[in-house]
Design an enzyme around this catalytic site. Sequence first.
Site, short mmCIF file in Angstrom:
data_model
loop_
_atom_site.label_atom_id
_atom_site.label_comp_id
_atom_site.label_asym_id
_atom_site.label_seq_id
_atom_site.Cartn_x
_atom_site.Cartn_y
_atom_site.Cartn_z
CG ASP A 45 -13.89 -19.32 27.35
OD1 ASP A 45 -13.54 -20.82 27.83
OD2 ASP A 45 -14.00 -18.63 26.67
CG ASN A 101 -9.83 -11.17 23.18
OD1 ASN A 101 -10.19 -9.58 23.57
ND2 ASN A 101 -9.85 -12.06 23.63
CG HIS A 114 -14.34 -16.18 20.53
ND1 HIS A 114 -13.36 -16.12 19.05
CD2 HIS A 114 -14.27 -16.09 20.97
CE1 HIS A 114 -11.83 -16.16 19.69
NE2 HIS A 114 -12.73 -15.92 20.56
CG PHE A 115 -19.32 -11.30 19.46
CD1 PHE A 115 -19.18 -9.57 19.40
CD2 PHE A 115 -19.49 -12.08 18.28
CE1 PHE A 115 -19.08 -9.11 18.30
CE2 PHE A 115 -19.53 -11.38 17.18
CZ PHE A 115 -19.73 -9.55 17.41
CG HIS A 116 -14.74 -13.52 24.85
ND1 HIS A 116 -14.03 -14.52 25.46
CD2 HIS A 116 -13.53 -13.44 24.02
CE1 HIS A 116 -13.34 -14.79 25.12
NE2 HIS A 116 -13.02 -14.22 24.11
P1 5GP Z 1 -9.83 -15.52 22.41
O1 5GP Z 1 -8.42 -15.41 23.66
O2 5GP Z 1 -9.57 -16.16 20.86
O3 5GP Z 1 -10.83 -14.88 22.12
O4 5GP Z 1 -10.12 -16.62 23.52
C1 5GP Z 1 -10.63 -17.79 23.49
C2 5GP Z 1 -11.43 -17.96 24.23
O5 5GP Z 1 -12.03 -20.29 23.97
C3 5GP Z 1 -10.81 -18.33 25.30
O6 5GP Z 1 -11.44 -18.06 26.31
C4 5GP Z 1 -11.04 -19.89 25.59
O7 5GP Z 1 -10.87 -20.38 27.47
C5 5GP Z 1 -11.75 -20.31 24.91
N1 5GP Z 1 -11.46 -21.90 24.76
C6 5GP Z 1 -10.01 -22.31 23.63
N2 5GP Z 1 -10.66 -24.17 23.20
C7 5GP Z 1 -11.36 -24.39 23.26
C8 5GP Z 1 -12.53 -25.64 23.82
O8 5GP Z 1 -11.79 -26.36 23.00
N3 5GP Z 1 -13.28 -25.67 24.15
C9 5GP Z 1 -14.50 -24.21 25.04
N4 5GP Z 1 -15.62 -24.41 25.07
N5 5GP Z 1 -13.70 -23.36 24.51
C10 5GP Z 1 -12.18 -23.51 24.65
#
Ligand code: 5GP
Length: 152
Positions: A45, A101, A114-116
Amino acid sequence: MIVHSWVVSTVESTVSQDCIFCRIIAGEIPSAKIYDHGGVYAFLDIAPVNKGHALVVPKKHHATLFDLPPDLGRELLVALKTVGQAVMTATGATGLNVGMNNFEAAGQLVHHAHFHLVPRHVGDGLTLWTQHAYDSVEDMQKLAQAIRSAIG
Ligand code: 5GP
Ligand code: ZN
């Protein structure tokens, strides 16, 4: 979840035209790739909660958990375990949070499921969420019944 404002604006500008994670998987946008097997890809991330925070994603575009084909479940679980263990080993973490999320109300910014994987260290100060009490045991049981009915 902490997301730098420039990342949010990047995400917002791509949601309307394109999917940023599809472009990362296709190699059109660079990523710190850590896993690429079968139908699953993982990368770091860009705005980590803790260093080593990884995202595990299906290679095909599916918007949320509810769009994921159940057949992908085994591959995803193997990826979560493999990447999760490697993230812990490489960062020296002694804990790992797995999170997902779904939809805006839950904080989903990128509409590609996606999974964090967030590596955790004792005393790192991260608080994920605040818990509350039900009004009563009956209130809790009533909701459990409603959920069982929804499952069918
Ligand atoms: P969400 O809130 O949708 O669960 O999380 C999306 C995640 O994607 C966020 O933690 C954000 O930092 C990450 N993210 C967004 N754009 C990019 C990107 O261009 N590259 C990477 N590696 N991560 C990203
Ligand atoms: Zn996508």
